[in-house]
Design a protein around this motif. Structure first.
Motif, PDB file in Angstrom:
ATOM      1  N   LEU A 191      10.390   0.336  -7.462  1.00 53.41           N
ATOM      2  CA  LEU A 191       9.038  -0.218  -7.570  1.00 53.41           C
ATOM      3  C   LEU A 191       9.053  -1.581  -8.263  1.00 53.41           C
ATOM      4  N   CYS A 192       9.886  -1.722  -9.293  1.00 57.61           N
ATOM      5  CA  CYS A 192      10.004  -3.006  -9.990  1.00 57.61           C
ATOM      6  C   CYS A 192      10.528  -4.089  -9.051  1.00 57.61           C
ATOM      7  N   ILE A 193      11.473  -3.717  -8.199  1.00 59.44           N
ATOM      8  CA  ILE A 193      12.031  -4.673  -7.242  1.00 59.44           C
ATOM      9  C   ILE A 193      10.965  -5.087  -6.224  1.00 59.44           C
ATOM     10  N   LEU A 194      10.198  -4.118  -5.739  1.00 66.10           N
ATOM     11  CA  LEU A 194       9.104  -4.432  -4.821  1.00 66.10           C
ATOM     12  C   LEU A 194       8.100  -5.375  -5.474  1.00 66.10           C
ATOM     13  N   LEU A 195       7.801  -5.113  -6.755  1.00 64.13           N
ATOM     14  CA  LEU A 195       6.851  -5.940  -7.486  1.00 64.13           C
ATOM     15  C   LEU A 195       7.363  -7.375  -7.638  1.00 64.13           C
ATOM     16  N   GLU A 196       8.675  -7.513  -7.860  1.00 58.96           N
ATOM     17  CA  GLU A 196       9.269  -8.841  -7.984  1.00 58.96           C
ATOM     18  C   GLU A 196       9.233  -9.590  -6.653  1.00 58.96           C
ATOM     19  N   LYS A 197       9.530  -8.879  -5.578  1.00 60.55           N
ATOM     20  CA  LYS A 197       9.652  -9.529  -4.275  1.00 60.55           C
ATOM     21  C   LYS A 197       8.288  -9.881  -3.668  1.00 60.55           C
ATOM     22  N   ARG A 198       7.298  -8.985  -3.856  1.00 62.25           N
ATOM     23  CA  ARG A 198       6.005  -9.198  -3.203  1.00 62.25           C
ATOM     24  C   ARG A 198       4.929  -9.717  -4.145  1.00 62.25           C
ATOM     25  N   GLY A 199       5.167  -9.565  -5.448  1.00 61.07           N
ATOM     26  CA  GLY A 199       4.137  -9.967  -6.401  1.00 61.07           C
ATOM     27  C   GLY A 199       3.113  -8.888  -6.661  1.00 61.07           C
ATOM     28  N   SER A 203      -0.718   1.593  -3.644  1.00 62.22           N
ATOM     29  CA  SER A 203      -0.761   3.047  -3.804  1.00 62.22           C
ATOM     30  C   SER A 203       0.203   3.719  -2.843  1.00 62.22           C
ATOM     31  N   MET A 204       0.355   3.150  -1.656  1.00 62.08           N
ATOM     32  CA  MET A 204       1.274   3.717  -0.669  1.00 62.08           C
ATOM     33  C   MET A 204       2.720   3.609  -1.136  1.00 62.08           C
ATOM     34  N   ASP A 205       3.060   2.559  -1.869  1.00 64.90           N
ATOM     35  CA  ASP A 205       4.421   2.430  -2.399  1.00 64.90           C
ATOM     36  C   ASP A 205       4.723   3.569  -3.368  1.00 64.90           C
ATOM     37  N   PHE A 206       3.757   3.890  -4.222  1.00 68.39           N
ATOM     38  CA  PHE A 206       3.946   5.002  -5.157  1.00 68.39           C
ATOM     39  C   PHE A 206       4.142   6.308  -4.399  1.00 68.39           C
ATOM     40  N   LYS A 207       3.347   6.512  -3.369  1.00 70.45           N
ATOM     41  CA  LYS A 207       3.443   7.734  -2.587  1.00 70.45           C
ATOM     42  C   LYS A 207       4.778   7.821  -1.857  1.00 70.45           C
ATOM     43  N   THR A 208       5.218   6.711  -1.272  1.00 70.80           N
ATOM     44  CA  THR A 208       6.473   6.686  -0.523  1.00 70.80           C
ATOM     45  C   THR A 208       7.667   6.967  -1.423  1.00 70.80           C
ATOM     46  N   LEU A 209       7.643   6.439  -2.650  1.00 74.90           N
ATOM     47  CA  LEU A 209       8.760   6.589  -3.576  1.00 74.90           C
ATOM     48  C   LEU A 209       8.588   7.775  -4.530  1.00 74.90           C
ATOM     49  N   LYS A 257      17.796  -0.617   2.873  1.00 74.19           N
ATOM     50  CA  LYS A 257      18.047   0.800   3.158  1.00 74.19           C
ATOM     51  C   LYS A 257      16.904   1.705   2.692  1.00 74.19           C
ATOM     52  N   TRP A 258      16.227   1.305   1.596  1.00 72.40           N
ATOM     53  CA  TRP A 258      15.210   2.195   1.036  1.00 72.40           C
ATOM     54  C   TRP A 258      13.779   1.649   1.075  1.00 72.40           C
ATOM     55  N   ALA A 259      13.626   0.356   1.284  1.00 78.33           N
ATOM     56  CA  ALA A 259      12.297  -0.245   1.193  1.00 78.33           C
ATOM     57  C   ALA A 259      11.382   0.277   2.306  1.00 78.33           C
ATOM     58  N   PRO A 260      10.102   0.506   1.999  1.00 79.91           N
ATOM     59  CA  PRO A 260       9.132   0.875   3.047  1.00 79.91           C
ATOM     60  C   PRO A 260       9.088  -0.182   4.137  1.00 79.91           C
ATOM     61  N   ALA A 261       8.812   0.249   5.333  1.00 78.72           N
ATOM     62  CA  ALA A 261       8.798  -0.676   6.471  1.00 78.72           C
ATOM     63  C   ALA A 261       7.850  -1.850   6.234  1.00 78.72           C
ATOM     64  N   ALA A 262       6.704  -1.573   5.618  1.00 80.83           N
ATOM     65  CA  ALA A 262       5.738  -2.646   5.355  1.00 80.83           C
ATOM     66  C   ALA A 262       6.310  -3.671   4.388  1.00 80.83           C
ATOM     67  N   ALA A 263       7.108  -3.195   3.446  1.00 79.76           N
ATOM     68  CA  ALA A 263       7.704  -4.110   2.472  1.00 79.76           C
ATOM     69  C   ALA A 263       8.742  -5.004   3.113  1.00 79.76           C
ATOM     70  N   LEU A 264       9.488  -4.470   4.068  1.00 76.31           N
ATOM     71  CA  LEU A 264      10.486  -5.280   4.759  1.00 76.31           C
ATOM     72  C   LEU A 264       9.830  -6.416   5.510  1.00 76.31           C
ATOM     73  N   GLY A 265       8.687  -6.114   6.125  1.00 77.72           N
ATOM     74  CA  GLY A 265       7.970  -7.147   6.866  1.00 77.72           C
ATOM     75  C   GLY A 265       7.377  -8.202   5.944  1.00 77.72           C
ATOM     76  N   ALA A 266       6.918  -7.760   4.780  1.00 75.28           N
ATOM     77  CA  ALA A 266       6.260  -8.674   3.858  1.00 75.28           C
ATOM     78  C   ALA A 266       7.224  -9.616   3.153  1.00 75.28           C
ATOM     79  N   THR A 267       8.502  -9.177   3.023  1.00 75.30           N
ATOM     80  CA  THR A 267       9.468 -10.003   2.296  1.00 75.30           C
ATOM     81  C   THR A 267      10.431 -10.703   3.231  1.00 75.30           C
TER      82      THR A 267
END
Length: 268
Positions: A191-199, A203-209, A257-267
């Protein structure tokens, strides 16, 4: 100086564990501070050795070593294949070793530089001496059943082995206040990495992880934005990069390998 009078000296249990890990033979991977043990060794074939470390062999460390083995309601044992206590060379008594044997625990003695050099000198000049290795007895191999009981190793034959983290913890084994690499900690790092990459994270990130969002809000690690279900860094950011620098970098390298699909598109 008589060989029997030698005693290894370590200032802390963490120093003892560090010396032991440095002396491990090939084929073994150490997992520090895992599943309640000071150290879990994993053999290449998956066999596990659960180890508790102490500067002297006493009742406390024996209890700690067997306390992490759980009995499930269906009768199956959950724990490592082998159990052991790690102590400095020369800090045991025959009585405590006997009790350890009754409990199915091997007693590993670790040398420091002085005791190892003295024993090596005995071996080199063909004088009568026990084994001349950094620690003894040797770890159980695939042929352990031939002489395992003589060396103190007893297969616990668990129905289920200890669950290991996805990454080898970058922590110090035997530390007085260890920082463990739990499943929650790995998910929190993601989650910290997602926060760094996307800013921001959602809620979906919490649910996915599989992480509870309220804990992050209560700790002020994150704060809500004007958009419902979106969060940015809070007033007290969670700094897991400093706590687990190696694991953080490993998890970051595995982002795709682990990032949600939406996160891959956003970064991208």
């Amino acid at each position: 100086m008589k060989l029997v009078s030698l005693k290894a000296s370590f200032a802390k249990e963490s120093d003892l564990c560090t010396a032991f890990i440095a002396a491990l033979p090939e084929g073994w991977t150490p997992y520090p501070e895992t599943d309640g043990f000071d150290l879990i060794l994993v053999r290449d074939d998956g066999a596990q050795v659960g180890i508790e470390a102490k500067l002297v062999l006493n009742a406390k460390v024996l209890i700690q070593a067997v306390d992490h083995v759980h009995q499930r309601w269906n009768g199956g044992v959950v724990g490592p294949d082998f159990l052991a206590v790690l102590i400095p060379y020369g800090h045991k008594t025959p009585e405590m070793v006997t009790i350890a044997g009754y409990l199915g625990l091997a007693v590993i003695e670790q040398h420091d530089a002085a005791t190892f050099e003295q024993r090596y000198r005995y071996e080199r000049f063909k004088l009568k001496a026990p084994d001349c290795f950094p620690f003894s007895p040797g770890l159980p191999d695939t042929r352990w059943s031939e002489d395992g009981y003589r060396n103190g190793w007893r297969d616990q034959m668990p129905a289920e082995r200890c669950k290991l983290p996805a990454y080898v913890p970058d922590v110090v084994a035997g530390a007085s206040a260890p920082s463990t690499l739990s499943e929650w900690k790995i998910s929190a790092i993601k989650l910290c990495i997602l926060l760094e990459k996307r800013g921001e994270i959602t809620s979906m990130d919490f649910k996915t992880l599989h992480v509870h969002r309220q804990r992050w809000l209560d700790g002020k690690w994150i704060t809500p934005t004007d958009r419902r279900g979106h969060y940015v860094v809070g007033s007290r950011p969670l700094n897991l990069r400093a706590q687990h620098p190696i694991n953080y970098a490993q998890i970051e390298a595995d982002f795709e390998k682990w990032a949600p699909a939406a996160a891959l598109g956003a970064t991208a």
